[in-house]
Design an enzyme around this catalytic site. Structure first.
Site, PDB file in Angstrom:
ATOM      1  N   ASP A  65       0.813  -0.875   0.018  1.00  0.00           N
ATOM      2  CA  ASP A  65       0.174  -0.100   0.039  1.00  0.00           C
ATOM      3  C   ASP A  65       0.862   1.343  -0.008  1.00  0.00           C
ATOM      4  O   ASP A  65       2.004   1.418   0.763  1.00  0.00           O
ATOM      5  CB  ASP A  65      -0.865  -0.123   1.513  1.00  0.00           C
ATOM      6  CG  ASP A  65      -2.072   1.209   1.121  1.00  0.00           C
ATOM      7  OD1 ASP A  65      -2.157   1.517   0.018  1.00  0.00           O
ATOM      8  OD2 ASP A  65      -2.665   1.490   2.118  1.00  0.00           O
ATOM      9  N   ASN A  91     -10.495  -3.168  -5.959  1.00  0.00           N
ATOM     10  CA  ASN A  91      -9.711  -2.348  -6.810  1.00  0.00           C
ATOM     11  C   ASN A  91     -10.421  -1.960  -8.210  1.00  0.00           C
ATOM     12  O   ASN A  91     -10.247  -1.225  -9.198  1.00  0.00           O
ATOM     13  CB  ASN A  91      -8.426  -2.620  -7.210  1.00  0.00           C
ATOM     14  CG  ASN A  91      -7.407  -2.693  -5.949  1.00  0.00           C
ATOM     15  OD1 ASN A  91      -6.479  -3.283  -5.554  1.00  0.00           O
ATOM     16  ND2 ASN A  91      -7.791  -1.827  -4.964  1.00  0.00           N
TER      17      ASN A  91
END
Length: 249
Positions: free
Chosen positions: A22, A70
């Protein structure tokens, strides 16, 4: 030789490390660039994680490459990620093979563009005989969907008489997960300072040690990985027992 690496006890290694990669977007924005710039500059961090894992002989590394959520991101970003994934696989396949690593893919691959899916399966096939380590890519992956699918498949097998309800336990349930052939996660690492699991391997991390790092993913190095392993080894893993019970064993 890394001084941090030298601190690692080879007799107490995690068997399965999972990483939530991330911070690419924030890394790019801090440099005045678009989010996609961060994704393109994250490849070295991926190499660092794979190489560090390989150097200390940790048998399983799972990377959260693209989540089921996503797909909701802007189309341009998703397209860039898919293109980057294909290009990276083409570039890295030979090195993955030469290291003796076997690649696995978990997730809903049917949602992937055909070219990406074909390239993934090609590398999986190419490396299927390798035995020096396992690289698992979680792509189009969501743990809640994985668990729901497992429940549905068990229910079907119960209806068809293949499974007795009384025999359903943790071990049987795990045989219906994408990760049925992998050990449970011992160490989960998340970069970027966020302290969420984000629908990643919810069942598999039941007793994992969790480490949340204030490092954006493109800045992830081998020494950071090694330090995570050292910190893991300094923990007392109790599995519900007391410290005194652990010492007696």
């Amino acid at each position: 030789m890394s001084l941090i690496k030298e601190k690692i006890n080879s007799e107490n290694l995690p068997q399965h490390v999972a990483i939530i990669m991330d911070g690419n977007g924030r890394w790019a924005k801090s440099r005045g660039e678009e989010r996609t710039f961060g994704h393109k500059n994250a490849i070295n961090a991926v190499r660092n994680a794979i190489n560090a894992c390989n150097e200390v002989n940790i048998p399983y590394l799972t990377l959260y490459t693209f989540s089921s959520e996503n797909w909701k991101r802007p189309t341009d970003e998703v397209n860039t990620l898919m293109t980057l994934l294909t290009e990276t696989l083409l570039l890295e396949a030979e090195e993955i093979f030469s290291k003796g690593l076997r690649m696995h893919v978990i997730g809903n691959l049917e949602k992937l563009p055909t070219l990406v899916k074909e390239q993934l399966l090609k590398v999986v096939e190419l490396t299927k005989e390798n035995t020096k380590g396992n690289l698992v890519l979680a792509i189009s992956y969501g743990s809640q969907n994985e668990i729901l699918n497992a429940v549905k498949n068990i229910s079907t097998d119960v209806k068809e008489g293949k499974v007795d309800v009384e025999n359903i336990d943790e071990k049987l349930f795990e045989n219906y997960l994408y990760t049925k052939d992998f050990p449970p996660v011992d160490l989960l690492i998340r970069t970027s300072g966020e302290t969420r699991i984000s629908n990643f391997l919810l069942w598999q991390i039941a007793y994992a040690e969790l480490q949340f790092l204030n490092v954006l993913w493109p800045d992830f190095t081998k020494d950071i990985f090694f330090q995570c392993v050292v910190d893991y080894q300094n923990k007392e893993r109790r599995y519900g027992l007391t410290g005194e019970q652990i010492q007696i064993q």
